[in-house]
Design an enzyme around this catalytic site. Sequence first.
Site, short mmCIF file in Angstrom:
data_model
loop_
_atom_site.label_atom_id
_atom_site.label_comp_id
_atom_site.label_asym_id
_atom_site.label_seq_id
_atom_site.Cartn_x
_atom_site.Cartn_y
_atom_site.Cartn_z
N HIS A 183 0.85 -1.19 0.00
CA HIS A 183 0.00 0.00 0.00
C HIS A 183 0.89 1.25 0.00
O HIS A 183 2.11 1.16 0.18
CB HIS A 183 -0.94 0.01 1.22
C1 T46 Z 1 2.57 0.54 7.03
C2 T46 Z 1 3.40 -0.68 7.17
C3 T46 Z 1 4.87 -0.39 7.27
C4 T46 Z 1 -4.62 -0.81 13.38
O1 T46 Z 1 -5.74 -1.08 13.85
N1 T46 Z 1 -3.90 0.24 13.86
C5 T46 Z 1 -2.66 0.55 13.40
O2 T46 Z 1 -2.03 1.51 13.90
C6 T46 Z 1 -2.11 -0.23 12.33
C7 T46 Z 1 -0.72 0.08 11.77
C8 T46 Z 1 -2.85 -1.28 11.85
N2 T46 Z 1 -4.08 -1.56 12.36
C9 T46 Z 1 -4.85 -2.70 11.85
C10 T46 Z 1 -5.27 -2.62 10.40
C11 T46 Z 1 -5.33 -4.08 10.00
O3 T46 Z 1 -6.58 -4.62 10.36
O4 T46 Z 1 -4.00 -3.86 11.95
C12 T46 Z 1 -4.26 -4.74 10.87
C13 T46 Z 1 -2.97 -5.03 10.10
O5 T46 Z 1 -2.56 -3.84 9.40
P1 T46 Z 1 -1.96 -3.89 7.91
O6 T46 Z 1 -2.55 -5.03 7.18
O7 T46 Z 1 -2.12 -2.54 7.30
O8 T46 Z 1 -0.42 -4.20 8.24
P2 T46 Z 1 0.83 -4.08 7.26
O9 T46 Z 1 1.96 -4.76 7.92
O10 T46 Z 1 0.47 -4.50 5.88
O11 T46 Z 1 1.14 -2.49 7.20
C14 T46 Z 1 1.61 -1.82 8.36
C15 T46 Z 1 0.86 -0.50 8.57
O12 T46 Z 1 -0.56 -0.76 8.59
C16 T46 Z 1 1.15 0.48 7.45
O13 T46 Z 1 0.67 1.77 7.79
O14 T46 Z 1 3.00 1.53 6.45
O15 T46 Z 1 3.01 -1.55 8.25
#
Ligand code: T46
Length: 132
Positions: free
Chosen positions: A49
């Site tokens: 993303h």
């Molecule tokens: C990024 C990269 C480096 C939350 O509820 N609060 C939060 O602060 C974050 C970061 C995530 N979430 C929830 C959203 C999803 O349901 O946690 C779940 C996993 O998040 P995501 O699939 O977006 O995780 P990554 O590892 O793909 O991405 C993360 C960060 O979300 C993103 O901002 O830049 O790490």
Amino acid sequence: MHYSDFVSRVDNRGKLVVVEFGRDGAVPFEVRRIYFIYGAGPGVSRGFHAHRNLEQLAFTVSGHCRVRLDDGRNSEDVWLNSPSSGLRIEKMVWHEMHDFSEDCVLMVLASDHYDESDYIRDYKEFQTLADC
Ligand code: T46
């Protein structure tokens, strides 16, 4: 590629890394959120993303992982493997994390609270918005 190097104090007892907000310029924004990613392990990839406005600084507290950064025109792979060096993930940069070591703890400092509407999770939409 933008790295921020933190002050590292080394002596015969080990290493101490300092991140001071608003002082040495190592964190180029006001931090409103910190999160950690760990337990990913080999074969797992995350990210895929870009953020419309969020600015971030990522570093590995332990272990390593590979980060792909893509501004819509060029992409570059970098390894994160040091607690004393933060990788700047700027807004409107598509990013992916790969090749997590089993002991990897990725710590991310973010400029704002969590907001799903700030995410662009579709690469074609990202390219359009990045005006490529
Ligand atoms: C990024 C990269 C480096 C939350 O509820 N609060 C939060 O602060 C974050 C970061 C995530 N979430 C929830 C959203 C999803 O349901 O946690 C779940 C996993 O998040 P995501 O699939 O977006 O995780 P990554 O590892 O793909 O991405 C993360 C960060 O979300 C993103 O901002 O830049 O790490």
